[in-house]
Design a protein around this motif. Structure first.
Motif, short mmCIF file in Angstrom:
data_model
loop_
_atom_site.label_atom_id
_atom_site.label_comp_id
_atom_site.label_asym_id
_atom_site.label_seq_id
_atom_site.Cartn_x
_atom_site.Cartn_y
_atom_site.Cartn_z
N ALA A 277 4.50 33.52 2.35
CA ALA A 277 5.83 33.83 2.88
C ALA A 277 6.21 32.89 4.01
O ALA A 277 5.37 32.51 4.84
CB ALA A 277 5.85 35.27 3.41
N GLY A 278 7.47 32.50 4.03
CA GLY A 278 8.03 31.80 5.18
C GLY A 278 7.74 30.32 5.20
O GLY A 278 7.07 29.75 4.34
N ASP A 279 8.25 29.66 6.23
CA ASP A 279 8.14 28.20 6.34
C ASP A 279 7.04 27.76 7.29
O ASP A 279 6.88 26.59 7.57
CB ASP A 279 9.48 27.61 6.80
CG ASP A 279 9.91 28.13 8.17
OD1 ASP A 279 9.10 28.79 8.86
OD2 ASP A 279 11.06 27.88 8.55
N ARG A 280 6.25 28.73 7.78
CA ARG A 280 5.15 28.45 8.72
C ARG A 280 5.65 27.76 9.98
O ARG A 280 4.90 27.06 10.64
CB ARG A 280 4.06 27.60 8.05
CG ARG A 280 3.43 28.25 6.82
CD ARG A 280 2.73 29.55 7.17
NE ARG A 280 1.97 30.06 6.03
CZ ARG A 280 2.49 30.84 5.09
NH1 ARG A 280 3.76 31.21 5.16
NH2 ARG A 280 1.75 31.27 4.09
N GLY A 281 6.91 27.94 10.31
CA GLY A 281 7.44 27.34 11.53
C GLY A 281 7.08 28.12 12.77
O GLY A 281 7.31 27.65 13.89
N VAL A 282 6.56 29.32 12.60
CA VAL A 282 6.19 30.17 13.72
C VAL A 282 4.73 30.58 13.55
O VAL A 282 4.35 31.09 12.49
CB VAL A 282 7.08 31.44 13.79
CG1 VAL A 282 6.68 32.30 14.98
CG2 VAL A 282 8.54 31.06 13.86
N GLU A 283 3.94 30.37 14.58
CA GLU A 283 2.53 30.77 14.53
C GLU A 283 2.32 32.04 15.34
O GLU A 283 2.96 32.24 16.37
CB GLU A 283 1.64 29.66 15.09
CG GLU A 283 1.61 28.41 14.25
CD GLU A 283 0.96 28.63 12.89
OE1 GLU A 283 0.09 29.50 12.80
OE2 GLU A 283 1.36 27.95 11.93
N PRO A 284 1.43 32.92 14.90
CA PRO A 284 1.14 34.12 15.69
C PRO A 284 0.32 33.77 16.92
O PRO A 284 -0.70 33.08 16.83
CB PRO A 284 0.33 34.98 14.71
CG PRO A 284 -0.31 34.01 13.78
CD PRO A 284 0.65 32.87 13.64
N ILE A 285 0.76 34.24 18.08
CA ILE A 285 0.04 34.03 19.33
C ILE A 285 -0.34 35.40 19.87
O ILE A 285 0.52 36.24 20.12
CB ILE A 285 0.92 33.28 20.36
CG1 ILE A 285 1.39 31.95 19.76
CG2 ILE A 285 0.15 33.03 21.64
CD1 ILE A 285 2.35 31.18 20.66
#
Length: 522
Positions: free
Chosen positions: A24-32
């Motif tokens: 899912a998604g464009d991997r433009g946001v990483e979980p922190i």
């Protein structure tokens, strides 16, 4: 004292695994993810989070003493929570909002997992005398039972040879165990079942419509399953804002108990407008004590901020009205019993016909994994069947489900993640989808690797949890604060174990975590 935030945190790695599985998604946001987040305590690992945030207390209620879960449950919840945050952020990015990061913490996940208990305020009287489940048959099989109806409970126990007094004493704690995390049953009920072989007990359960589920170790199942539905327009484009990435999304929810309402609650925290369909007279859970402002505190914890409409879905007119609501929605979410959606003509194809592009989320107990007539799919029997009942307990101790609602919480979160992934797919492709999740699939999100089991240290006035097993002295004459001062001086992270959720809810060190959503978007 905010812990360092990291994409290398175990919960962030779990979120990465979930995102890969979802594709899912464009991997433009990483979980922190951090351990403490906005909680002002030195939380540096799973055990300290469980101690400070009430998990040890709730899990240990049935035995009358705080006790940790033997698996990294809060970390698992944080992993699913971080996954939800990333998908919501990527949904906002697809709509033109340049979100660059989403942050959460294991402490915030832990507080969310005990939210329904926190909402009830100060703890009630001390644990009553009695023996909680599970049961043990005469041939040594450990098992759980489940029924939602008093008449079935009575028929089953009478078939097993129990007397009326035992049944009168046993039904109230059994009925209320989801709310109290305790179940002090008369020891005589355990004795009754221990006089019969498991096959006989199972047969009686089937005859009386009581689910009898042995404690086992079932293999994990896929957490999410998606099926395509016809395409259609999404919600009107809107500036979602950093704190409300689902602004403009409309959710219709028809759900009871915990799993489904929690999924809707999470979507509401992300900015969606959620409308509940309740039966005539309202959801019976609204009146379950304790009450706050005339409404059940537990119900409010899961449903505050939602609008509600009363419809009788057992009648065609009520179903027609529900379809009219769905025609103007983006998401339909339910946790109905198996077969009900098809019988009512409200399965995914039925509703996709009135709303092309719909994301249809079905949250069940077992999914398709136990056939067309599975046992009742509630928290404790799923814990038993899935292997969590064994994993949650320390080595050498017989397996037993926690009376904390472990899989209900995870089930609600994975359902919300399924919705978010479905919305993301629709944003990219224009097509709707059906997202299936279950309590059983949610149980698969909890890592089963065992860590060192550390019980809290008893002090003169409470309990202290430490991040290392370096304390061997007799601490019984020492107060918790005295022990904590000594540990701080030695550089050992430690916290007092929360033993009163009412006190936690007004503790200023938790205020920043309790009074805002568990994500930070920027």
């Amino acid at each position: 004292m905010t812990a360092t935030l990291s994409t290398a945190h175990p919960a962030a790695r779990l979120a990465g695994d979930h995102l890969t599985a979802l594709d899912a998604g464009d991997r433009g946001v990483e979980p922190i993810v951090g351990w403490a987040g906005p909680v002002d305590l030195p939380l540096t690992d799973e055990v300290l989070v469980q101690a400070a945030c009430g998990i040890m207390h709730v899990h240990g209620r049935a035995r009358g003493t705080p006790e940790p879960l033997a698996v990294d449950y809060a970390t698992a919840v944080a992993g699913v929570l971080a996954t939800a945050g990333v998908l919501a952020a990527e949904f906002a990015r697809a709509r033109g909002r340049p979100v660059s990061a989403v942050r959460t913490s294991v402490a915030q996940a832990a507080l969310l997992s005990v939210g329904q208990y926190l909402a009830c305020g100060p703890d009630g009287p001390a644990r009553a005398a009695g023996v909680p489940p599970p049961f043990v048959s005469g041939d040594g099989v450990r098992f759980e039972i489940e029924t939602l109806r008093a008449e079935d409970w009575h028929r089953f126990w009478r078939a097993m040879g129990a007397g009326d007094q035992m049944l009168r004493e046993g039904w109230p704690p059994f009925l209320h165990r989801f709310a109290t995390a305790t179940c002090p049953l008369p020891a005589a009920l355990h004795d009754v079942l221990s006089a019969h072989p498991f096959t006989e007990i199972h047969r009686a359960g089937a005859a009386c419509e009581v689910s009898v589920v042995p404690i086992g170790d079932a293999p994990p199942v896929p957490v999410w399953t998606f099926s395509p539905l016809p395409g259609g327009p999404g919600a009107p484009a809107a500036d979602p804002g950093l704190d409300a990435p689902l602004r403009g999304i409309r959710v219709v929810e028809s759900a009871r108990r915990i799993q489904g309402p929690l999924a809707g609650h999470v979507l509401g925290l992300l900015g969606a407008d959620v409308l509940r369909i309740e039966p005539p007279g309202g959801d019976p859970a609204r009146g379950v004590p304790p009450l706050t402002g005339g409404v059940s505190a537990r119900f409010a914890a899961l449903n505050a901020g939602k609008d509600a409409v009363e419809l009788d879905l057992t009648h065609p007119a009520g179903r027609a009205a529900a379809k009219e609501l769905v025609a103007g929605a983006d998401v339909f979410l339910h946790n109905w019993a198996p077969g009900k959606a098809e019988a009512w003509g409200m399965d995914a194809p039925d509703l996709a016909a009135v709303r092309p592009g719909l994301v249809y989320a079905a949250a069940s107990g077992w999914g398709p994994h136990l056939g067309r007539r599975p046992p009742l799919g509630t928290d404790y029997v799923v814990q038993a069947y899935s292997g969590l009942a064994a994993a949650l307990r320390p080595p050498g101790e017989p397996p037993a489900p926690s009376l904390m609602t472990i899989t209900d919480v995870l089930g609600g979160l994975v359902c919300a993640v399924g919705v978010l992934a479905g919305l993301g797919r629709r944003e990219r492709t224009g097509a709707g989808c059906r997202a299936d999740t279950s309590l059983l699939s949610a149980a698969s999100t909890v890592p089963r690797s065992r860590r060192e089991f550390r019980r809290p240290i008893r002090t003169a006035d409470g309990y202290v949890a430490v991040s290392a097993t370096t304390v061997h002295d007799d601490t019984g004459q020492c107060t918790s604060e005295e022990l904590l001062a000594g540990l701080r001086a030695a550089g050992v992270p430690a916290v007092a174990v929360t033993t009163d959720l009412g006190a936690l809810s007004i503790d200023p060190r938790f205020a920043a975590a309790l009074h805002r959503p568990p994500w930070e978007f920027r």
